[in-house]
Scaffold this active site. Structure first.
Site, PDB file in Angstrom:
ATOM      1  N   ASP A 116      -7.518  18.876 -14.999  1.00  0.00           N
ATOM      2  CA  ASP A 116      -7.775  17.507 -15.442  1.00  0.00           C
ATOM      3  C   ASP A 116      -7.330  17.424 -16.901  1.00  0.00           C
ATOM      4  O   ASP A 116      -7.938  18.023 -17.782  1.00  0.00           O
ATOM      5  CB  ASP A 116      -9.262  17.183 -15.305  1.00  0.00           C
ATOM      6  CG  ASP A 116      -9.583  15.721 -15.599  1.00  0.00           C
ATOM      7  OD1 ASP A 116      -8.873  15.117 -16.434  1.00  0.00           O
ATOM      8  OD2 ASP A 116     -10.552  15.200 -15.027  1.00  0.00           O
TER       9      ASP A 116
ATOM     10  N   ARG B 175       0.838  -1.186   0.000  1.00  0.00           N
ATOM     11  CA  ARG B 175       0.000   0.000   0.000  1.00  0.00           C
ATOM     12  C   ARG B 175       0.879   1.244   0.000  1.00  0.00           C
ATOM     13  O   ARG B 175       0.607   2.236  -0.661  1.00  0.00           O
ATOM     14  CB  ARG B 175      -0.927   0.034   1.218  1.00  0.00           C
ATOM     15  CG  ARG B 175      -1.900   1.229   1.187  1.00  0.00           C
ATOM     16  CD  ARG B 175      -2.638   1.438   2.496  1.00  0.00           C
ATOM     17  NE  ARG B 175      -1.753   1.862   3.561  1.00  0.00           N
ATOM     18  CZ  ARG B 175      -1.441   1.137   4.628  1.00  0.00           C
ATOM     19  NH1 ARG B 175      -1.955  -0.069   4.789  1.00  0.00           N
ATOM     20  NH2 ARG B 175      -0.613   1.591   5.535  1.00  0.00           N
TER      21      ARG B 175
END
Length: 384
Positions: free
Chosen positions: A179, A54
């Site tokens: 974005d 992780r």
């Protein structure tokens, strides 16, 4: 050798950045480290900084280095989805009571994240026409911590002057988030134009083959990169090793794919402008597009997304989608195959009734890399 010294040419970086040959076997493709934990050389003795996947995984590291190089950033971070990346960014940049300016045209999932999730956490937001720097300036408040834009936007293909809005945002002491999913770093590099953070849905053009879901954040500020990395680990929505490997495979061919996507889309947009059943065509490559000059200045080409409005309203638009044969009816975009969809009923249904609601007669195309004559023929028969 640092990736920064391989080359400054995009096509070379795409293939080599982060793709160090395996030291054990010499394999030219980074292995898929399908592992959760790592043997330590004594307590706290980490090999290469790896302890738990992780926190870090070598396959994900390779992808993150590749993404940073392609966007000209200092730090790249890969996530389980584009929305996971956006969520991490919001929780890193914002606190309850802070304000964000969002664009009047954006991906429905991004709008839902602000309207239905972040707002419940106490984050305020307002909508501005991001293509108008003055409108963005007018929307700013003393609480504004970020300005969010998409360019080209989804699904209306609006264009924002990144450098101009970056100046407005900087003057206000806020951060500019861009974005870059539709353009990709091959066609446009927002960090070089003044943006603070670049967001990607890796699911789309970066992966390029409709076989992986992922997201990314790329920043130029190492300190912000560390803050994001802390939250990435603390929140845990990381890209898995196989997904990272798939996206890393995709970025190698990004340049050649985007050239073909853009070439095909330009021809399709031109055909649609001349079709009797098409009311209007939304494509920044068209000279009549209101953002054409800015797009030509900040983009290498105009991308593979085309939207158009159909005579006859919503039902006619839905019928065009249903009649397509080569274009696959489906959500998402950016794969090698062409997709067609009705945004109002599909990807942007969550924006219904809001300032971001899309026209009911709108059809969105993700133009693939098939033979363009087949695509043109399919659209002509679908339009009738």
């Amino acid at each position: 050798m640092s990736d920064r010294h391989i080359s400054q040419h995009f096509e070379t970086l795409a293939i080599h950045a982060g793709n160090t040959a395996d030291p054990l076997t010499g394999a030219v493709v980074p292995p898929i480290y399908q592992v959760s934990t790592y043997k330590q050389d004594g307590v706290g003795g980490l090999r290469g900084g790896y302890e738990y996947s992780r926190s870090a995984n070598p396959t994900r590291t390779a992808l993150e280095e590749n993404l940073a190089a392609l966007e000209g950033g200092r730090r790249g971070l890969a996530f389980a989805s584009g929305l996971a990346a956006e969520d991490c960014l919001l929780r890193t940049l914002l606190r309850p009571g802070d304000h964000v300016v969002i664009p009047n045209d954006a991906y429905g999932g991004t709008f839902r994240l602000f309207a239905k999730v972040a707002s419940r956490w106490g984050v305020e937001w307002s909508v501005a026409e991001s293509g108008d720097p003055a409108a963005v300036r007018a929307a700013l408040t003393p609480k504004t911590k970020a300005v969010w834009v998409e360019t080209p936007s989804n699904p209306l293909l609006g264009i924002t002057d990144i450098a101009a809005v970056a100046q407005v945002t900087r003057d206000a002491g806020a951060r500019l988030v861009v974005d870059n999913t539709f353009a990709t770093p091959y066609l446009q590099q927002p960090l070089a134009l003044g943006a603070d953070v670049v967001v990607h849905s890796l699911t789309k053009y970066m992966g390029g083959h409709s076989d992986v879901v992922g997201g990314a954040l790329i920043v130029g500020d190492p300190e912000l990169g560390e803050e994001l990395a802390f939250h990435q680990n603390a929140m845990g929505a990381v890209a898995g090793p196989f997904d990272s490997w798939l996206v890393l495979r995709g970025t190698k061919t990004l340049a050649v794919r985007m050239d073909r996507h853009s070439e095909n889309a330009t021809k399709i947009a031109d055909m649609l402008t001349r079709h009797a059943r098409v009311r209007s065509v939304l494509y920044p490559g068209l000279p009549e597009h209101p953002g054409h000059e800015i797009a030509a200045k900040q983009m290498k080409a105009f991308g593979g997304m085309v939207s158009f409005r159909v005579e006859g309203g919503e039902e006619a638009a839905v019928e065009v989608c249903n009649r397509a044969r080569v274009f696959t009816l489906g959500e998402s975009l950016g794969g090698v195959e062409s997709l067609i969809e009705h945004p109002g009923r599909m990807t942007h249904a969550s924006a219904a009734g809001s300032a971001l609601e899309v026209p009911a007669d709108l059809v969105r195309l993700s133009v693939g890399i098939e033979n363009v004559d087949d695509l043109l023929e399919d659209l002509q028969q679908a339009l009738g």
